[in-house]
Design a protein around this motif. Structure first.
Motif, short mmCIF file in Angstrom:
data_model
loop_
_atom_site.label_atom_id
_atom_site.label_comp_id
_atom_site.label_asym_id
_atom_site.label_seq_id
_atom_site.Cartn_x
_atom_site.Cartn_y
_atom_site.Cartn_z
N ALA A 198 3.50 11.08 1.35
CA ALA A 198 3.55 9.82 2.10
C ALA A 198 2.38 9.73 3.08
CB ALA A 198 4.87 9.70 2.85
N TYR A 199 2.15 10.79 3.84
CA TYR A 199 1.07 10.76 4.83
C TYR A 199 -0.31 10.73 4.17
CZ TYR A 199 3.93 11.36 9.03
OH TYR A 199 4.80 11.16 10.06
N SER A 200 -0.48 11.52 3.11
CA SER A 200 -1.79 11.55 2.45
C SER A 200 -2.09 10.23 1.75
CB SER A 200 -1.87 12.71 1.46
OG SER A 200 -0.91 12.58 0.43
N SER A 201 -1.07 9.64 1.15
CA SER A 201 -1.27 8.35 0.46
C SER A 201 -1.60 7.25 1.46
CB SER A 201 -0.01 7.98 -0.33
OG SER A 201 0.24 8.91 -1.36
N TYR A 202 -0.90 7.26 2.59
CA TYR A 202 -1.15 6.24 3.61
C TYR A 202 -2.55 6.41 4.19
CZ TYR A 202 -0.35 3.21 7.66
OH TYR A 202 -0.43 2.21 8.60
N ALA A 203 -2.94 7.66 4.43
CA ALA A 203 -4.29 7.91 4.95
C ALA A 203 -5.35 7.45 3.96
CB ALA A 203 -4.46 9.40 5.25
#
Length: 233
Positions: free
Chosen positions: A21-26
């Motif tokens: 989730a965090y890597s995709s959002y970044a």
């Protein structure tokens, strides 16, 4: 790549979900969908903090992305991301700020690169874990000129102190296991400290394979961060 979720009693699926989730959002923000570089850097950093417990190779790439974005905005936390990705870290010695946290980051960066760093912090609590600066500085100094067999004894007080927060958080078993709230099982600065200690030891002539065997033999969970540091190479 070793999965440390079992040792920490964490749900690996929850870890993977958060990392993704965090890597995709970044990545989404980083393709021109936002101008807030700090948010992008923090998301990469958060993703790396989860990913390093599952896949250290992927985590290193995420730390490198975080380092690049933090450096872009001259954020000193880029020093932590840089160490975790085994990169040369940006020189922030010209910063006009001399907060204890910045001196802590510079202390690690200096020890990592072999540079001399002048600091005035001493007893102040620093970093996300608010551990006294002196404990970090003394442990780095005490690592110099030590025989390999003595290093676990030298490192143990600091590693135990850094592991205190996750140990306390894990007492709330349900929230800890599912990583509910804002839990970061192991802070990146903890791993950066471990990597720096390993680098200092190597600079004293202790072979990498000797350090690896020494660290892998330690059963205390406080050494998990050190084991991750070895695997981020």
């Amino acid at each position: 790549m070793p999965d440390f979720s079992l040792l920490l009693d964490l749900d690996s699926d929850a870890l993977q979900t958060l990392a993704h989730a965090y890597s995709s959002y970044a990545a989404y923000l980083d393709t021109g969908n936002a101008e807030d570089i700090h948010t992008i850097a923090c998301c990469y950093m958060k993703a790396a903090a989860y990913e390093m417990l599952l896949n250290q190779s992927n985590a290193r790439s995420l730390f490198a992305l975080a380092a690049a974005r933090f450096t872009q905005i001259s954020d000193p936390y880029g020093l932590i991301a840089g160490i975790c990705s085994y990169q040369d870290c940006p020189d922030l010695s010209i910063t006009t700020e001399t907060t204890p946290d910045i001196q802590f980051y510079q202390l690690l960066n200096g020890a990592f690169t072999g540079a001399t760093v002048d600091t005035t912090a001493w007893q102040e609590p620093v970093g996300r874990l608010q551990i006294p600066f002196r404990l970090y500085a003394d442990t780095l100094t005490d690592t110099i000129d030590q025989e390999a067999a003595q290093l676990p004894k030298v490192w143990k007080p600091l590693l135990t102190r850094m592991h205190t927060r996750p140990r306390l958080l894990s007492k709330d078993t349900a929230r800890w296991r599912k990583l509910e709230g804002t839990i970061t099982p192991i802070e990146p600065e903890t791993v950066a400290t471990c990597i720096t200690l390993l680098r200092v030891a190597e600079r004293q002539g202790i072979a990498s394979d000797v350090l690896t065997s020494l660290v892998q033999a330690q059963q205390d969970n406080a050494y998990i961060a050190m084991k991750i540091g070895l695997l981020l190479r």
